[in-house]
Scaffold this motif. Structure first.
Motif, PDB file in Angstrom:
ATOM      1  N   LYS A 102     -11.444  59.431 -11.846  1.00  0.00           N
ATOM      2  CA  LYS A 102     -10.234  58.659 -12.101  1.00  0.00           C
ATOM      3  C   LYS A 102      -9.177  59.562 -12.710  1.00  0.00           C
ATOM      4  N   GLY A 103      -7.932  59.111 -12.641  1.00  0.00           N
ATOM      5  CA  GLY A 103      -6.854  59.908 -13.193  1.00  0.00           C
ATOM      6  C   GLY A 103      -5.549  59.145 -13.222  1.00  0.00           C
ATOM      7  N   THR A 104      -4.502  59.827 -13.695  1.00  0.00           N
ATOM      8  CA  THR A 104      -3.160  59.249 -13.791  1.00  0.00           C
ATOM      9  C   THR A 104      -2.228  60.008 -12.865  1.00  0.00           C
ATOM     10  N   LEU A 105      -1.531  59.276 -12.022  1.00  0.00           N
ATOM     11  CA  LEU A 105      -0.617  59.895 -11.064  1.00  0.00           C
ATOM     12  C   LEU A 105       0.730  60.176 -11.711  1.00  0.00           C
ATOM     13  N   VAL A 106       1.272  59.171 -12.396  1.00  0.00           N
ATOM     14  CA  VAL A 106       2.589  59.310 -13.013  1.00  0.00           C
ATOM     15  C   VAL A 106       2.695  58.339 -14.181  1.00  0.00           C
ATOM     16  N   LYS A 107       3.454  58.702 -15.198  1.00  0.00           N
ATOM     17  CA  LYS A 107       3.663  57.856 -16.371  1.00  0.00           C
ATOM     18  C   LYS A 107       5.142  57.539 -16.535  1.00  0.00           C
ATOM     19  N   GLY A 108       5.399  56.542 -17.415  1.00  0.00           N
ATOM     20  CA  GLY A 108       6.773  56.182 -17.723  1.00  0.00           C
ATOM     21  C   GLY A 108       7.448  55.384 -16.636  1.00  0.00           C
ATOM     22  N   VAL A 109       6.679  54.599 -15.887  1.00  0.00           N
ATOM     23  CA  VAL A 109       7.260  53.785 -14.816  1.00  0.00           C
ATOM     24  C   VAL A 109       6.771  52.343 -14.944  1.00  0.00           C
ATOM     25  N   ARG A 110       7.594  51.436 -14.468  1.00  0.00           N
ATOM     26  CA  ARG A 110       7.214  50.013 -14.380  1.00  0.00           C
ATOM     27  C   ARG A 110       7.555  49.541 -12.969  1.00  0.00           C
ATOM     28  N   SER A 111       6.607  48.865 -12.364  1.00  0.00           N
ATOM     29  CA  SER A 111       6.828  48.467 -10.976  1.00  0.00           C
ATOM     30  C   SER A 111       6.112  47.157 -10.672  1.00  0.00           C
ATOM     31  N   ASP A 112       6.734  46.348  -9.805  1.00  0.00           N
ATOM     32  CA  ASP A 112       6.095  45.121  -9.312  1.00  0.00           C
ATOM     33  C   ASP A 112       5.208  45.407  -8.116  1.00  0.00           C
ATOM     34  N   CYS A 113       5.439  46.543  -7.438  1.00  0.00           N
ATOM     35  CA  CYS A 113       4.696  46.799  -6.206  1.00  0.00           C
ATOM     36  C   CYS A 113       4.621  48.297  -5.924  1.00  0.00           C
ATOM     37  N   ILE A 114       3.412  48.760  -5.556  1.00  0.00           N
ATOM     38  CA  ILE A 114       3.217  50.134  -5.115  1.00  0.00           C
ATOM     39  C   ILE A 114       2.673  50.107  -3.691  1.00  0.00           C
ATOM     40  N   ALA A 115       2.876  51.198  -2.947  1.00  0.00           N
ATOM     41  CA  ALA A 115       2.407  51.254  -1.554  1.00  0.00           C
ATOM     42  C   ALA A 115       2.056  52.694  -1.203  1.00  0.00           C
ATOM     43  N   VAL A 116       0.917  52.879  -0.527  1.00  0.00           N
ATOM     44  CA  VAL A 116       0.407  54.199  -0.183  1.00  0.00           C
ATOM     45  C   VAL A 116       0.784  54.560   1.257  1.00  0.00           C
ATOM     46  N   ASP A 117       1.361  55.750   1.422  1.00  0.00           N
ATOM     47  CA  ASP A 117       1.549  56.344   2.749  1.00  0.00           C
ATOM     48  C   ASP A 117       0.353  57.264   2.963  1.00  0.00           C
ATOM     49  N   TRP A 118      -0.714  56.741   3.579  1.00  0.00           N
ATOM     50  CA  TRP A 118      -1.953  57.491   3.746  1.00  0.00           C
ATOM     51  C   TRP A 118      -1.788  58.680   4.690  1.00  0.00           C
ATOM     52  N   LEU A 119      -0.752  58.617   5.559  1.00  0.00           N
ATOM     53  CA  LEU A 119      -0.547  59.669   6.551  1.00  0.00           C
ATOM     54  C   LEU A 119       0.331  60.797   6.000  1.00  0.00           C
ATOM     55  N   GLY A 120       1.427  60.444   5.369  1.00  0.00           N
ATOM     56  CA  GLY A 120       2.319  61.446   4.780  1.00  0.00           C
ATOM     57  C   GLY A 120       1.887  61.890   3.406  1.00  0.00           C
ATOM     58  N   ARG A 121       0.846  61.245   2.836  1.00  0.00           N
ATOM     59  CA  ARG A 121       0.248  61.588   1.553  1.00  0.00           C
ATOM     60  C   ARG A 121       1.213  61.414   0.389  1.00  0.00           C
ATOM     61  N   ASN A 122       1.918  60.261   0.395  1.00  0.00           N
ATOM     62  CA  ASN A 122       2.822  59.908  -0.697  1.00  0.00           C
ATOM     63  C   ASN A 122       2.510  58.517  -1.210  1.00  0.00           C
ATOM     64  N   LEU A 123       3.016  58.211  -2.387  1.00  0.00           N
ATOM     65  CA  LEU A 123       2.939  56.859  -2.934  1.00  0.00           C
ATOM     66  C   LEU A 123       4.348  56.412  -3.309  1.00  0.00           C
ATOM     67  N   TYR A 124       4.709  55.203  -2.879  1.00  0.00           N
ATOM     68  CA  TYR A 124       6.026  54.627  -3.151  1.00  0.00           C
ATOM     69  C   TYR A 124       5.882  53.456  -4.121  1.00  0.00           C
ATOM     70  N   TRP A 125       6.957  53.169  -4.868  1.00  0.00           N
ATOM     71  CA  TRP A 125       6.960  51.974  -5.708  1.00  0.00           C
ATOM     72  C   TRP A 125       8.391  51.476  -5.920  1.00  0.00           C
ATOM     73  N   THR A 126       8.505  50.195  -6.245  1.00  0.00           N
ATOM     74  CA  THR A 126       9.802  49.582  -6.519  1.00  0.00           C
ATOM     75  C   THR A 126      10.008  49.458  -8.024  1.00  0.00           C
ATOM     76  N   ASP A 127      11.258  49.583  -8.440  1.00  0.00           N
ATOM     77  CA  ASP A 127      11.667  49.330  -9.826  1.00  0.00           C
ATOM     78  C   ASP A 127      12.768  48.285  -9.770  1.00  0.00           C
ATOM     79  N   GLY A 128      12.394  47.024 -10.027  1.00  0.00           N
ATOM     80  CA  GLY A 128      13.349  45.938  -9.891  1.00  0.00           C
ATOM     81  C   GLY A 128      14.476  45.987 -10.909  1.00  0.00           C
TER      82      GLY A 128
END
Length: 465
Positions: free
Chosen positions: A234-260
């Motif tokens: 287990k681990g931490t990807l990023v800190k200091g963020v608040r989001s209602d929704c995250i989404a993984v791009d399994w192909l491009g190897r990125n993670l996206y999230w919204t900040d309302g």
């Protein structure tokens, strides 16, 4: 009180409720007084009905045309006998001619309808007229018939209409308080696959099928965390963020999230490790009005999100933030949960304010809305095969309905705690059992420019199809 129904619904005769237009004459009484099934006898021989060579009896039932005027009263009211039954068939019918109490009539076999001349028969394009009522995925019309097909990774069921996922049983991942549960969609088997500290809440979540990792938003520590379901790391990807929704791009190897609050969509590398310095980028900023739910289409390099501010809308953009535009802005309340159904190329949303389930083609056309009283406080949604799944915060439950009709509602899970994030790893990403070779093949035959060698970028690569 005067009952007001939306344009996609019609009122019941007793004024007690509204039903979707799709529910009229479908063989089920959805109105309390059954008025949605009244006057359906004329549909025995009309377009879009399966039984196109049947005779309407007077009390609402349909009778095969070959049984009319056979000397026996097959209709309950006897309306299939007498009259002009004795008049011989001398019409130049292209298919069949049967006697009837109203005199000889031309009839058409299954898959055809009677033309305006009353003599010839024309082919019915079931794929166009019946829509998803004909096939769950692909449909090919043929003279007098049609056939269904399935996309790669699916197998046609014996009924010839429904496609099911091949390989291992599809699983539903759902966050309930401090745990993530796995629920077998065929076996109903439940197990806890991830557990955090009791004082933490697993909020939004997504799954990386390539490395079998669950990513989730931890509100207590304002961080996005991950856990490997195979090795337990287990681990931490990023800190200091608040989001209602995250989404993984399994192909491009990125993670996206919204900040309302900030009105932004952000992204970081899946392989990032927290070193005390934020390593992420703002993908979209400026004109976003409280972005909320977010879903990705990695193979096409596209993303979709909902906005629940002063003017709710559904949006689409390339995954690098360019080419963004409004997909839908009419008839929305608070679309708080989005889900993609790639086999049918549709996007689904659950609307907390309107208590409804909506769907549209990925170009914003063919909008369909079903008002369902079960939809009260939806948080996340997912589509798998013929079902729509979502988490309900007010009733502490995970529910499912038929994605096309909104019927057959079932409560799958009910726990002492609010469910939040929900995901069904399925088509659009490789099956967990699919080898890495296929993943490499997909990377070479898609429009996600970051799929191969990170797009040539040293750090973050955002795809622009």
């Amino acid at each position: 009180l005067h009952l007001s129904c939306s344009r996609t619904h019609v009122p019941c005769h007793d004024g007690t409720g509204c039903v979707a237009q799709e529910y009229l004459c479908d063989g089920e009484k959805d109105c309390a007084d059954g008025s949605d099934e009244d006057g359906c006898t004329q549909l025995c021989n009309t377009p879009g009905r399966i039984l196109l060579h049947e005779y309407p009896c007077g009390l609402g039932s349909c009778l095969n045309a070959s049984l009319v005027c056979n000397g026996q009263q097959d209709c309950t009211d006897g309306s299939d006998e007498g009259g002009n039954c004795s008049v011989p068939c001398q019409r130049s019918c292209s298919h069949l001619c049967y006697p009837s109490p109203q005199g000889p009539r031309c009839w058409c076999g299954p898959g055809y309808r009677l033309a305006e001349d009353g003599l010839s028969c024309v082919d019915i394009d079931e794929c166009t007229e019946w829509g998803k009522g004909a096939c769950s995925q692909t449909c090919l019309n043929a003279p007098g018939s049609y056939s269904c097909g399935c996309l790669p990774g699916y197998l046609l069921e014996p009924n010839g209409h429904v496609c099911k996922l091949t390989g291992p049983e599809p699983k539903l991942l759902v966050a309930v308080q401090s745990e993530v549960l796995s629920y077998g969609l065929r076996s109903g088997h439940e197990e806890v696959v991830l557990a955090t500290d009791k004082d933490r809440v697993v909020f939004s979540l997504d799954y990386d099928l390539v490395e079998r990792k669950v990513f989730w938003m931890d509100l207590a520590t304002e961080s996005i965390r991950w856990q490997d379901l195979s090795l337990g790391k287990k681990g931490t990807l990023v800190k200091g963020v608040r989001s209602d929704c995250i989404a993984v791009d399994w192909l491009g190897r990125n993670l996206y999230w919204t900040d309302g609050v900030a009105g932004q969509v952000l992204a970081t590398r899946l392989g990032a490790a927290w070193q005390g310095i934020p390593e992420y980028t703002v993908v979209l900023d400026g004109d976003l009005d409280q972005p909320h739910s977010l879903v990705l289409q990695p193979l096409a390099g596209l993303m979709y999100w909902s906005e629940v501010g002063s003017h709710s809308r559904l949006m689409e953009a390339s995954m690098d933030g360019s080419w963004w535009h409004v997909l839908l802005a009419e008839g929305l309340g608070w679309p708080t949960a989005l889900a993609l159904d790639l086999p049918t190329k549709r996007i689904f949303w659950l609307d907390e304010k309107l208590g409804s389930v909506g769907s549209a083609h990925l170009d914003g056309s063919s909008v369909k809305v079903l008002k369902l009283r079960w939809v009260r406080s939806p948080f996340a949604a997912a589509v798998c095969e013929g079902q729509l799944y979502w988490s309900e915060r007010k009733t502490w439950s995970v529910q499912q309905v038929d994605k096309a009709s909104g019927k057959n509602r079932t409560v799958l899970l009910k726990r002492h705690g609010q469910p939040h994030g929900l995901q069904v790893p399925s088509w659009g990403a490789p099956n967990p059992a699919v080898p890495a070779l296929l993943i490499s093949h997909l990377a070479q035959h898609c429009t996600n420019g970051c799929a191969k060698s990170n797009g040539g970028c040293a750090q973050l690569c955002l795809p622009n199809p």
